[in-house]
Design a protein around this motif. Structure first.
Motif, mmCIF file in Angstrom:
data_model
loop_
_atom_site.group_PDB
_atom_site.id
_atom_site.type_symbol
_atom_site.label_atom_id
_atom_site.label_comp_id
_atom_site.label_asym_id
_atom_site.label_seq_id
_atom_site.Cartn_x
_atom_site.Cartn_y
_atom_site.Cartn_z
ATOM 1 N N LEU A 7 30.724 -15.058 59.672
ATOM 2 C CA LEU A 7 31.829 -14.215 59.218
ATOM 3 C C LEU A 7 31.637 -12.810 59.775
ATOM 4 C CD1 LEU A 7 34.280 -13.488 57.409
ATOM 5 C CD2 LEU A 7 32.674 -13.265 55.499
ATOM 6 N N VAL A 8 32.680 -12.279 60.402
ATOM 7 C CA VAL A 8 32.671 -10.916 60.942
ATOM 8 C C VAL A 8 33.648 -10.080 60.114
ATOM 9 C CG1 VAL A 8 33.180 -9.471 62.953
ATOM 10 C CG2 VAL A 8 32.123 -11.727 63.268
ATOM 11 N N VAL A 9 33.149 -8.966 59.563
ATOM 12 C CA VAL A 9 33.967 -8.118 58.697
ATOM 13 C C VAL A 9 34.023 -6.706 59.269
ATOM 14 C CG1 VAL A 9 34.312 -7.274 56.354
ATOM 15 C CG2 VAL A 9 33.075 -9.434 56.730
ATOM 16 N N ASP A 10 35.222 -6.257 59.630
ATOM 17 C CA ASP A 10 35.410 -4.891 60.126
ATOM 18 C C ASP A 10 36.892 -4.558 60.013
ATOM 19 O OD1 ASP A 10 35.475 -2.441 61.671
ATOM 20 O OD2 ASP A 10 33.594 -3.097 62.588
ATOM 21 N N ASP A 11 37.200 -3.362 59.523
ATOM 22 C CA ASP A 11 38.607 -2.980 59.405
ATOM 23 C C ASP A 11 39.186 -2.500 60.731
ATOM 24 O OD1 ASP A 11 37.144 -0.626 59.369
ATOM 25 O OD2 ASP A 11 38.345 0.322 57.800
ATOM 26 N N SER A 12 38.335 -2.277 61.724
ATOM 27 C CA SER A 12 38.785 -1.927 63.067
ATOM 28 C C SER A 12 39.008 -3.216 63.862
ATOM 29 C CB SER A 12 37.742 -1.063 63.781
ATOM 30 O OG SER A 12 37.958 -1.087 65.179
ATOM 31 N N THR A 13 40.242 -3.454 64.273
ATOM 32 C CA THR A 13 40.563 -4.665 65.024
ATOM 33 C C THR A 13 39.738 -4.747 66.307
ATOM 34 O OG1 THR A 13 42.799 -4.626 64.143
ATOM 35 C CG2 THR A 13 42.439 -5.986 66.087
ATOM 36 N N VAL A 14 39.578 -3.632 67.001
ATOM 37 C CA VAL A 14 38.819 -3.612 68.262
ATOM 38 C C VAL A 14 37.359 -4.002 68.020
ATOM 39 C CG1 VAL A 14 37.973 -2.135 70.130
ATOM 40 C CG2 VAL A 14 40.343 -1.930 69.360
ATOM 41 N N ASP A 15 36.724 -3.380 67.016
ATOM 42 C CA ASP A 15 35.321 -3.694 66.720
ATOM 43 C C ASP A 15 35.160 -5.137 66.259
ATOM 44 O OD1 ASP A 15 34.456 -1.173 67.431
ATOM 45 O OD2 ASP A 15 34.425 -0.409 65.376
ATOM 46 N N ARG A 16 36.079 -5.582 65.407
ATOM 47 C CA ARG A 16 36.011 -6.951 64.888
ATOM 48 C C ARG A 16 36.154 -7.953 66.028
ATOM 49 N NH1 ARG A 16 39.786 -6.443 61.467
ATOM 50 N NH2 ARG A 16 41.421 -7.510 62.622
ATOM 51 N N MET A 17 37.126 -7.746 66.903
ATOM 52 C CA MET A 17 37.340 -8.661 68.026
ATOM 53 C C MET A 17 36.158 -8.656 68.991
ATOM 54 S SD MET A 17 40.124 -10.275 67.486
ATOM 55 C CE MET A 17 40.267 -11.076 69.069
ATOM 56 N N ASN A 18 35.554 -7.503 69.192
ATOM 57 C CA ASN A 18 34.409 -7.401 70.086
ATOM 58 C C ASN A 18 33.259 -8.295 69.594
ATOM 59 O OD1 ASN A 18 32.921 -6.442 72.301
ATOM 60 N ND2 ASN A 18 32.047 -4.796 71.074
ATOM 61 N N ILE A 19 32.923 -8.162 68.310
ATOM 62 C CA ILE A 19 31.826 -8.979 67.771
ATOM 63 C C ILE A 19 32.235 -10.460 67.751
ATOM 64 C CG2 ILE A 19 30.355 -9.443 65.779
ATOM 65 C CD1 ILE A 19 30.458 -6.519 65.075
ATOM 66 N N GLN A 20 33.477 -10.737 67.368
ATOM 67 C CA GLN A 20 33.958 -12.121 67.365
ATOM 68 C C GLN A 20 33.784 -12.755 68.746
ATOM 69 O OE1 GLN A 20 37.820 -11.183 64.860
ATOM 70 N NE2 GLN A 20 37.776 -13.340 65.372
#
Length: 121
Positions: A7-20
């Protein structure tokens, strides 16, 4: 413990997508949440093997979400790795006190994310 679902949790779409993308490219199943509350809901419903959690988020920060997850009987065994720009010694200690198992400081490299996954295998 095998790691399959993360599970990846981040309110920043860019940061979340990067880790995903880093995690998916390494061959793991990825689920995502954009808030602390959604993280708690997904952790409860999906039972991921590992959680990467941002700290600074609206409404409920990562620390609060971590406390909720680690104090819930059904999710308390899921390791949480904080991913944050807060990297001082005090931040690391506080993250640990909240139930976090590790902390990766932003900006990070893909290798740092994969290393954390390997630490929990």
């Amino acid at each position: 413990m095998p790691i399959n679902k993360i599970l990846v949790v981040d309110d920043s779409t860019v940061d979340r997508m990067n880790i995903q993308n880093i995690i998916a490219d390494a061959g793991y199943d990825v689920i995502a949440a954009s808030s602390g509350q959604e993280a708690i809901e997904k952790a409860t419903a999906e039972k991921p093997d590992l959680i990467f959690m941002d700290v600074v988020m609206q409404q409920m920060d990562g620390y609060q979400a971590c406390r909720e997850i680690t104090h819930n009987e059904g999710t308390k065994e899921i390791p949480i790795v904080f991913v944050t720009s807060k990297g001082q010694k005090a931040d690391r200690m506080w993250a640990e006190m909240q139930g976090g198992k590790a902390l990766v400081q932003k900006p990070y490299t893909p290798d740092q994310i994969i290393e954390q996954i390997n630490n929990f295998k």
